[in-house]
Design a protein around this motif. Structure first.
Motif, short mmCIF file in Angstrom:
data_model
loop_
_atom_site.label_atom_id
_atom_site.label_comp_id
_atom_site.label_asym_id
_atom_site.label_seq_id
_atom_site.Cartn_x
_atom_site.Cartn_y
_atom_site.Cartn_z
N ASP A 97 0.84 -1.20 0.00
CA ASP A 97 0.00 0.00 0.00
C ASP A 97 0.88 1.25 0.00
O ASP A 97 1.54 1.55 1.00
CB ASP A 97 -0.90 -0.02 1.24
CG ASP A 97 -1.80 1.20 1.33
OD1 ASP A 97 -1.79 2.03 0.40
OD2 ASP A 97 -2.53 1.32 2.33
N ARG A 123 0.36 3.81 2.97
CA ARG A 123 0.63 3.47 4.37
C ARG A 123 1.93 4.16 4.84
O ARG A 123 2.94 4.12 4.15
CB ARG A 123 0.74 1.96 4.54
CG ARG A 123 0.89 1.52 6.00
CD ARG A 123 1.11 0.01 6.05
NE ARG A 123 -0.09 -0.72 5.71
CZ ARG A 123 -0.94 -1.22 6.60
NH1 ARG A 123 -0.71 -1.04 7.90
NH2 ARG A 123 -2.00 -1.88 6.22
N THR A 145 5.34 4.56 6.81
CA THR A 145 6.36 3.56 7.17
C THR A 145 7.13 3.97 8.43
O THR A 145 7.13 5.15 8.81
CB THR A 145 7.36 3.39 6.01
OG1 THR A 145 8.09 4.61 5.83
CG2 THR A 145 6.66 3.01 4.72
N ARG A 185 5.75 -3.69 8.07
CA ARG A 185 4.43 -3.49 8.67
C ARG A 185 4.48 -3.54 10.20
O ARG A 185 3.55 -3.14 10.86
CB ARG A 185 3.48 -4.58 8.16
CG ARG A 185 3.05 -4.42 6.70
CD ARG A 185 1.82 -3.54 6.59
NE ARG A 185 1.46 -3.30 5.20
CZ ARG A 185 0.55 -3.99 4.53
NH1 ARG A 185 -0.08 -5.00 5.11
NH2 ARG A 185 0.27 -3.68 3.28
N GLU A 243 5.74 1.51 0.64
CA GLU A 243 5.67 0.06 0.56
C GLU A 243 5.88 -0.45 -0.87
O GLU A 243 6.32 -1.60 -1.05
CB GLU A 243 4.33 -0.44 1.09
CG GLU A 243 4.23 -0.40 2.61
CD GLU A 243 3.06 -1.21 3.14
OE1 GLU A 243 2.24 -1.69 2.32
OE2 GLU A 243 2.97 -1.37 4.37
#
Length: 480
Positions: free
Chosen positions: A29, A32, A34, A105, A262
Motif C-alpha cells: 500500500d 501506508r 512507514t 508493517r 511500501e
C-alpha cells in the motif's frame, strides 16, 4: 551457452511476472506510513533514496555467497543452474520480499520478533540466540575470508592478525555509526562494483565463447567426489545466497527501517534477490567451464576463492583482474559489518534497549565483538577447523531460511486465507527436507556418515512430515 541465456531470461521474467504476483498478494500500500517516517531516530530509522536502499540491500545479502557458493555449487553440474533460477524466483525472492514487508508493517521488527509473532514465544527465544550466533559466525567468516585474500594477493608475509584487526575495527565503526554515515555512503559504490564484475564476466562469455554445459546434457552429479557429495542435500547447502539464504531476512529489517513507501519493496527485496541470482548464475556458468574438460587451466582441488583468481587472471587484463579480486574482498567485508549490525539490533530489541545513545550501542557491541575476536583467534590457530565453521555456518544459514519460511507461511495462512500460503509452504517443505537430511547425510571429516544414507534420508523425511503435521494442526485449530 543456450541454457545460460534461457536461465538469464527466466530470472528476469520471474521478477516481472511472479514478483508482481507476490506483491499483489501481500497488498503493498503506497499510502501506508512507514517506520522510517514515524520512528525516525537518525541512527537506524533513517529515510533514504530507493536506489541507494536497493544497492545496500543487494550488497548486504550478496557478500561472497553468489560468487564462492555458486562456484563450488557449479561442481555438481547443470543442476546448479536449475536451483539458482527456480530457487531465486520461487523461494529466495519470496522469502526476502515477504520477510522484509512483514518487518516493514511491524515497525521494522527484527527477524526473531517476526518468528515469535507467528511461531510462538518459544520459537522467538530460541531464534534470538540462534540468529545472533549465526550473525557472529557470519562476522567471523567474513573477516577471515577477506583477510586471507588480502594477505595472499597483496601483502604476502604480513602477520594475518594485521588485516583481521583492521577489518574488525572497520566493522565496529560501521556497526555503531548511523546507517547513512558509512553504509549508506560507500555501499552503493561497492554494489556497483559487484555488478560490474558480473558484467565483465558476461562480456568475457561473448568474447571467448566458453563451452558451458547445457541442460539437455543431463543433470547427473559431476562433482569430482560425487560419491561423498550427493546433489541432495549438498548442492542446496553449497548454493545458498544465489538461491535462498536465511541471512537475507536478517538484513531486510535494516532496509525496512529506511523505506518511505511500501511499493519500494518489490525492487528492493524481490529485485535484489533476483539480481543476486543473476550474479550467481554468471559465476556458476564461468566456473562450470573451468571445471569442464575444455578448460585451459586445471582447477582441481582449488578453493572457491582461488578459482575467482583463476577466472579473473585468465579472462581479464591484470588491472581488471585486480579490481575483480578487490571486489570479492569488498563483498565479503560489506556483509560482515551488516551481520554484526543486525546482531546488535536483535539484542537491542530483546533487551528493549534504546539505540539512539552511543553508550547503549557500545554496551552491546563491545561484548559481541569480543566473542567474534575469540572465535577468529581460534579459527586461525586451528585452520583445519575453519572448514567446519564454514560448513555448519552454511547449514545454520539454511535452517534460518527454513524457520523464516515457516513463519511467513503461518502469516499467509492467517492473513490471506484460501490456499495462498501454498506459495511458501512448498519451498518451506523442500528446505525442511534439505536441512533435516544434511545433518544425517553429510559426511563428517574422515568419518563418513554417522548413519547409513537411506536412514539419514528417512529421518529427514520424518522431520519434514512432522513439521507439516504441526502446520496442519495449526490450520485446523485456527479454523475452529
Amino acid at each position: 551457452m543456450i541454457t545460460f541465456f534461457i536461465a538469464l531470461a527466466v530470472l528476469v521474467l520471474g521478477y516481472v511476472v511472479y514478483g508482481k504476483f507476490v506483491e499483489k498478494l501481500f497488498g503493498a500500500d503506497p499510502q501506508r506510513v512507514t517506520p522510517a517516517t514515524t520512528m525516525a531516530d537518525g541512527v537506524d530509522y533513517v529515510p533514504m533514496k530507493p536506489w541507494r536502499i536497493f544497492l545496500i540491500q543487494f550488497l548486504n545479502i550478496a557478500g561472497v555467497g553468489p560468487i564462492i557458493g555458486a562456484i563450488m555449487g557449479a561442481q555438481f553440474g547443470t543442476a546448479s543452474f536449475l536451483w539458482i533460477v527456480l530457487g531465486s524466483i520461487f523461494a529466495g525472492a519470496v522469502h526476502d520480499y515477504l520477510a522484509g514487508m512483514i518487518s516493514l508493517r511491524d515497525k521494522g521488527a527484527s527477524l526473531p520478533e517476526i518468528h515469535g509473532t507467528y511461531l510462538g514465544k518459544g520459537a522467538k527465544q530460541f531464534m534470538r540466540g540462534f540468529t545472533v550466533l549465526l550473525m557472529v559466525l557470519v562476522g567471523v567468516v567474513f573477516v577471515n575470508t577477506p583477510a586471507t585474500l588480502l594477505n595472499a594477493n597483496f601483502t604476502q608475509g604480513w602477520n594475518p592478525y594485521i588485516w583481521i584487526g583492521i577489518i574488525l575495527a572497520y566493522y565496529l565503526i560501521a556497526t555503531l555509526l548511523p546507517i547513512d554515515k558509512v553504509i549508506g555512503k560507500i555501499y552503493p559504490i561497492f554494489g556497483i562494483l559487484l555488478l560490474g564484475m558480473a558484467v565483465a564476466i558476461f562480456i568475457a562469455f561473448l568474447i571467448y565463447k566458453p563451452e558451458i554445459p547445457e541442460l539437455w546434457s543431463g543433470l547427473q552429479n559431476r562433482h569430482p567426489a560425487a560419491a561423498h557429495n550427493p546433489i541432495f542435500p549438498m548442492m542446496f547447502i553449497s548454493i545458498a545466497c544465489g538461491a535462498i539464504s536465511g541471512f537475507h531476512a536478517t538484513q531486510s529489517p535494516l532496509m525496512a527501517r529506511c523505506m518511505i513507501n511500501e511499493k519500494q519493496g518489490r525492487p528492493i527485496f524481490y529485485g535484489a534477490m533476483i539480481t543476486e541470482g543473476i550474479v550467481a548464475l554468471i559465476w556458476a556458468a564461468a566456473a562450470a567451464y573451468f571445471f569442464g574438460p575444455d578448460s585451459v587451466v586445471d582447477v582441481t582441488g582449488k578453493s572457491g576463492a582461488a578459482i575467482v583468481g583463476v577466472i579473473a587472471n585468465t579472462w581479464f587484463t591484470p588491472i581488471i583482474a585486480t579490481i575483480t579480486i578487490l571486489g570479492v574482498i569488498s563483498a565479503a567485508i560489506t556483509s560482515g559489518d551488516t551481520a554484526l549490525r543486525s546482531a546488535r539490533l536483535i539484542i537491542a530489541d530483546f533487551l528493549h534497549f534504546d539505540q539512539k545513545p552511543i553508550k547503549n550501542r557500545l554496551l552491546i557491541a563491545i561484548p559481541m565483538f569480543a566473542v567474534t575476536a575469540l572465535i577468529l583467534v581460534y579459527s586461525l590457530a586451528k585452520p583445519e577447523d575453519f572448514h567446519m565453521i564454514w560448513r555448519y555456518f552454511a547449514w545454520g544459514n539454511q535452517v534460518l531460511a527454513t524457520v523464516t519460511l515457516w513463519a511467513i507461511t503461518v502469516y499467509l495462512a492467517k492473513n490471506k486465507g484460501k490456499l495462498w500460503y501454498l506459495i511458501t509452504l512448498v519451498p518451506t517443505l523442500f528446505m525442511t527436507m534439505v536441512t533435516g537430511c544434511f545433518l544425517f547425510v553429510a559426511e563428517k571429516e574422515g568419518l563418513g556418515t554417522v548413519l547409513p544414507k537411506p536412514v539419514g534420508y528417512g529421518i529427514g523425511a520424518a522431520i519434514t512430515v512432522l513439521c507439516l503435521a504441526a502446520f496442519a494442526q495449526y490450520r485446523k485449530k485456527s479454523r475452529s
